[in-house]
Design a protein around this motif. Structure first.
Motif, mmCIF file in Angstrom:
data_model
loop_
_atom_site.group_PDB
_atom_site.id
_atom_site.type_symbol
_atom_site.label_atom_id
_atom_site.label_comp_id
_atom_site.label_asym_id
_atom_site.label_seq_id
_atom_site.Cartn_x
_atom_site.Cartn_y
_atom_site.Cartn_z
ATOM 1 N N PHE A 128 0.880 -1.260 0.040
ATOM 2 C CA PHE A 128 0.063 0.056 0.056
ATOM 3 C C PHE A 128 0.755 1.178 -0.027
ATOM 4 O O PHE A 128 1.930 1.371 0.655
ATOM 5 C CB PHE A 128 -0.875 -0.096 1.019
ATOM 6 N N ALA A 129 0.573 2.211 -0.731
ATOM 7 C CA ALA A 129 1.055 3.807 -0.870
ATOM 8 C C ALA A 129 0.070 4.583 -0.764
ATOM 9 O O ALA A 129 -1.062 4.824 -1.222
ATOM 10 C CB ALA A 129 1.702 3.902 -2.023
ATOM 11 N N THR A 130 0.317 5.311 0.302
ATOM 12 C CA THR A 130 -0.660 6.524 0.801
ATOM 13 C C THR A 130 -0.198 7.873 0.847
ATOM 14 O O THR A 130 1.108 7.987 1.395
ATOM 15 C CB THR A 130 -1.339 6.103 2.054
ATOM 16 N N LEU A 131 -0.816 8.805 0.307
ATOM 17 C CA LEU A 131 -0.147 10.131 0.350
ATOM 18 C C LEU A 131 -0.971 11.086 1.146
ATOM 19 O O LEU A 131 -2.471 11.114 1.147
ATOM 20 C CB LEU A 131 -0.028 10.798 -1.134
ATOM 21 N N THR A 132 -0.318 11.809 2.255
ATOM 22 C CA THR A 132 -1.225 12.734 3.219
ATOM 23 C C THR A 132 -0.802 13.946 2.859
ATOM 24 O O THR A 132 0.262 14.462 2.494
ATOM 25 C CB THR A 132 -1.019 12.184 4.653
#
Length: 217
Positions: A128-132
């Motif tokens: 999983f890759a998440t940008l915040t």
């Protein structure tokens, strides 16, 4: 990635790999052979089941005619018109897309825009890759699994208010770089119309239409 091509010009084995990889990224049961199609019992809130044809087929209409309930999808590597012409009256083509591949995933990750942070992790077989944003809210995400020597990319999404800031490219770089670290160079995905435009700029190539049909709500 070589195999005998199906009638739609894409190897049947590639579509089978996609179906199995998609099942992994979504956490649903693996596909089962059901007559001429693969059947996945998705059990999702908006989708009970899906049938995937691995090549162009004239049997889609016959399968659709047996289905009486909503939230059961039929998907195939065929143009929309070729599927629409087979469908019973209560059915419609819900959406169209493109199956795409790449032979050289990115190995480097560019600097993120100011105020954007990235978090990555493996959860079992899915990366999983998440940008915040600066407040910690998720503004973009994507996931990937490695299967049959390919990195299956899935659920690549960016919040509309953050479009055109390079976040889609950043997510693809994060997924691609991790695949390369794991020794996988080639990728596979299905793209929406908007997504295809981005992926083509990153070196992905269109391999086949990818069309979905279901009973009208």
């Amino acid at each position: 990635m070589e195999s005998d091509p199906g009638e739609a010009g894409i190897p049947k084995a590639l579509v089978e790999t996609f179906a199995r990889g998609w099942s992994v990224t979504r956490g649903v049961p693996m596909p089962q052979i059901d007559s001429l199609a693969l059947r996945i019992e998705t059990g999702l809130p908006d989708e009970r089941r899906r049938y995937i044809f691995t090549a162009a087929s004239n049997a889609i209409g016959a399968l659709a005619a047996r289905i009486r309930e909503p939230r059961i999808l039929v998907k195939a590597p065929m143009p929309p018109a070729a599927i629409a012409g087979q469908l019973p009256p209560q059915w419609h083509v819900e959406r169209t897309g493109t199956m795409m591949t790449i032979d050289a995933l990115p190995g480097a990750i560019s600097a993120l825009p100011d105020g954007i942070a990235a978090a990555t992790e493996w959860r079992g077989a899915v990366f999983f890759a998440t940008l915040t944003d600066a407040g910690g809210g998720a503004v973009g995400q994507g996931r990937m699994t490695l299967i049959d020597g390919l990195a299956l990319h899935d659920r690549i999404m960016v919040e509309p208010s953050y479009w055109r800031r390079g976040l889609g490219r950043a997510i693809m770089q994060l997924l691609g770089a991790e695949a390369r670290r794991q020794g996988v160079d080639c990728g596979l995905l299905t793209a929406t119309v908007a997504g295809r435009a981005l992926y083509e700029t990153l070196g992905w190539q269109a391999r086949s239409p990818w069309t979905t049909a279901q009973i009208m709500p």
